[in-house]
Design a protein around this motif. Structure first.
Motif, PDB file in Angstrom:
ATOM      1  N   ARG A  68     -12.204  -2.987  -1.830  1.00 54.61           N
ATOM      2  CA  ARG A  68     -11.863  -3.252  -0.420  1.00 54.61           C
ATOM      3  C   ARG A  68     -11.641  -1.933   0.318  1.00 54.61           C
ATOM      4  O   ARG A  68     -10.524  -1.635   0.758  1.00 54.61           O
ATOM      5  N   PRO A  69     -12.714  -1.151   0.467  1.00 54.53           N
ATOM      6  CA  PRO A  69     -12.539   0.203   1.006  1.00 54.53           C
ATOM      7  C   PRO A  69     -11.959   0.258   2.421  1.00 54.53           C
ATOM      8  O   PRO A  69     -11.092   1.083   2.698  1.00 54.53           O
ATOM      9  N   ARG A  70     -12.398  -0.605   3.314  1.00 51.78           N
ATOM     10  CA  ARG A  70     -11.902  -0.558   4.692  1.00 51.78           C
ATOM     11  C   ARG A  70     -10.406  -0.898   4.751  1.00 51.78           C
ATOM     12  O   ARG A  70      -9.621  -0.188   5.380  1.00 51.78           O
ATOM     13  N   ALA A  71     -10.036  -1.973   4.097  1.00 53.98           N
ATOM     14  CA  ALA A  71      -8.622  -2.377   4.081  1.00 53.98           C
ATOM     15  C   ALA A  71      -7.770  -1.314   3.393  1.00 53.98           C
ATOM     16  O   ALA A  71      -6.668  -1.006   3.844  1.00 53.98           O
ATOM     17  N   PHE A  72      -8.290  -0.734   2.319  1.00 56.08           N
ATOM     18  CA  PHE A  72      -7.527   0.274   1.592  1.00 56.08           C
ATOM     19  C   PHE A  72      -7.285   1.507   2.452  1.00 56.08           C
ATOM     20  O   PHE A  72      -6.173   2.020   2.519  1.00 56.08           O
ATOM     21  N   VAL A  73      -8.331   1.991   3.137  1.00 56.53           N
ATOM     22  CA  VAL A  73      -8.175   3.164   4.004  1.00 56.53           C
ATOM     23  C   VAL A  73      -7.158   2.862   5.103  1.00 56.53           C
ATOM     24  O   VAL A  73      -6.279   3.666   5.391  1.00 56.53           O
ATOM     25  N   PHE A  74      -7.266   1.672   5.702  1.00 53.83           N
ATOM     26  CA  PHE A  74      -6.374   1.316   6.801  1.00 53.83           C
ATOM     27  C   PHE A  74      -4.926   1.173   6.345  1.00 53.83           C
ATOM     28  O   PHE A  74      -4.008   1.639   7.011  1.00 53.83           O
ATOM     29  N   LEU A  75      -4.696   0.562   5.185  1.00 56.16           N
ATOM     30  CA  LEU A  75      -3.335   0.232   4.744  1.00 56.16           C
ATOM     31  C   LEU A  75      -2.686   1.278   3.846  1.00 56.16           C
ATOM     32  O   LEU A  75      -1.476   1.244   3.634  1.00 56.16           O
ATOM     33  N   ASN A  76      -3.454   2.201   3.326  1.00 56.84           N
ATOM     34  CA  ASN A  76      -2.940   3.166   2.354  1.00 56.84           C
ATOM     35  C   ASN A  76      -1.730   3.946   2.866  1.00 56.84           C
ATOM     36  O   ASN A  76      -0.768   4.155   2.137  1.00 56.84           O
ATOM     37  N   ARG A  77      -1.741   4.376   4.113  1.00 59.30           N
ATOM     38  CA  ARG A  77      -0.651   5.221   4.615  1.00 59.30           C
ATOM     39  C   ARG A  77       0.669   4.472   4.700  1.00 59.30           C
ATOM     40  O   ARG A  77       1.713   5.064   4.873  1.00 59.30           O
ATOM     41  N   TYR A  78       0.649   3.153   4.571  1.00 57.50           N
ATOM     42  CA  TYR A  78       1.885   2.368   4.642  1.00 57.50           C
ATOM     43  C   TYR A  78       2.536   2.198   3.273  1.00 57.50           C
ATOM     44  O   TYR A  78       3.620   1.651   3.175  1.00 57.50           O
ATOM     45  N   ALA A  79       1.873   2.643   2.224  1.00 56.58           N
ATOM     46  CA  ALA A  79       2.428   2.571   0.869  1.00 56.58           C
ATOM     47  C   ALA A  79       3.212   3.854   0.610  1.00 56.58           C
ATOM     48  O   ALA A  79       2.684   4.837   0.112  1.00 56.58           O
ATOM     49  N   TYR A  80       4.490   3.839   0.975  1.00 56.03           N
ATOM     50  CA  TYR A  80       5.315   5.038   0.899  1.00 56.03           C
ATOM     51  C   TYR A  80       5.350   5.568  -0.528  1.00 56.03           C
ATOM     52  O   TYR A  80       5.531   4.834  -1.481  1.00 56.03           O
ATOM     53  N   GLY A  81       5.158   6.875  -0.647  1.00 57.92           N
ATOM     54  CA  GLY A  81       5.180   7.518  -1.949  1.00 57.92           C
ATOM     55  C   GLY A  81       3.837   7.524  -2.642  1.00 57.92           C
ATOM     56  O   GLY A  81       3.647   8.221  -3.630  1.00 57.92           O
ATOM     57  N   LEU A  82       2.891   6.757  -2.124  1.00 53.73           N
ATOM     58  CA  LEU A  82       1.573   6.674  -2.749  1.00 53.73           C
ATOM     59  C   LEU A  82       0.468   7.152  -1.824  1.00 53.73           C
ATOM     60  O   LEU A  82      -0.709   7.026  -2.151  1.00 53.73           O
ATOM     61  N   ARG A  83       0.836   7.678  -0.678  1.00 50.71           N
ATOM     62  CA  ARG A  83      -0.162   8.043   0.325  1.00 50.71           C
ATOM     63  C   ARG A  83      -1.109   9.123  -0.172  1.00 50.71           C
ATOM     64  O   ARG A  83      -2.318   9.029   0.006  1.00 50.71           O
ATOM     65  N   LEU A  84      -0.587  10.152  -0.803  1.00 51.69           N
ATOM     66  CA  LEU A  84      -1.413  11.225  -1.336  1.00 51.69           C
ATOM     67  C   LEU A  84      -2.362  10.675  -2.385  1.00 51.69           C
ATOM     68  O   LEU A  84      -3.558  10.938  -2.356  1.00 51.69           O
TER      69      LEU A  84
END
Length: 195
Positions: free
Chosen positions: A93-109
């Motif tokens: 789910r590349p589009r959803a992952f790119v969009f939502l990734n920054r909201y996963a605190y501590g896992l953004r990098l």
């Protein structure tokens, strides 16, 4: 001392919002919004610094994953809990992952590097990263700004310099504590599911 902090915020606050937003910067963006409400920082500059900072940060992590897949640092990241799950999501789910990734605190990098490793094309990454950056900056700077409205309603129209600093420190501590609790629970759950 408080005057020095106040002066520092006025002179370097927007730059700090940019730098903090490029990393794991939710608390920095919230504090930036709070200081914008207190008129120590211009609201539009604070918002723009958060937006550009988060966009540039995630793009840098993406480029690192894309260009340096064999680097020892990336190889070490592959052993972290949650990496295989994040990689699977980035691939399926590349589009959803790119969009939502920054909201996963501590896992953004980790998520940004996964986007590069998953070979998500530049166009898709940049479009969804920009859309997510706009939403992220709006939400977190907005939370800080409206938090300032609430504090003003409780304390009074004009917060004193020392109250601003105490509130800013409290915001950073509260967000960091909440994020640490959430990350710890997610990591524990991830370790259990990988076992």
């Amino acid at each position: 001392m408080i005057d020095a902090i106040d002066t520092f915020v006025r002179e370097y606050g927007v730059l700090a919002v940019f730098a903090g937003s490029a990393a794991e910067g939710e608390s920095v963006a919230i504090v930036g919004g709070f200081f914008a409400h207190q008129m120590l920082l211009p609201l539009w500059q604070t918002y723009l610094a958060a937006l550009v900072g988060t966009f540039v940060g995630d793009t840098a992590y993406y480029v690192f994953g894309k260009r340096f897949a064999d680097h020892r640092w990336v190889q070490k990241m592959r052993t972290k809990p949650g990496f295989s799950h994040a990689m699977r999501l980035a691939q399926t789910r590349p589009r959803a992952f790119v969009f939502l990734n920054r909201y996963a605190y501590g896992l953004r990098l980790l998520g940004g590097v996964c986007c590069g490793l998953a070979k998500i094309d530049w166009g898709t990454f940049l479009i969804y990263n920009l859309l997510s950056s706009i939403v992220w900056a709006t939400v977190f700077v907005g939370i800080g700004y409206f938090f300032g409205l609430g504090v003003e309603a409780l304390i009074g129209d004009a917060l004193h310099d020392h109250q601003r600093v105490i509130i800013a420190v409290a915001i950073v501590l509260a967000v960091s504590l909440l994020a640490a609790i959430v990350v710890r629970k997610v990591m524990a759950r991830e370790k259990q599911s990988e076992s």
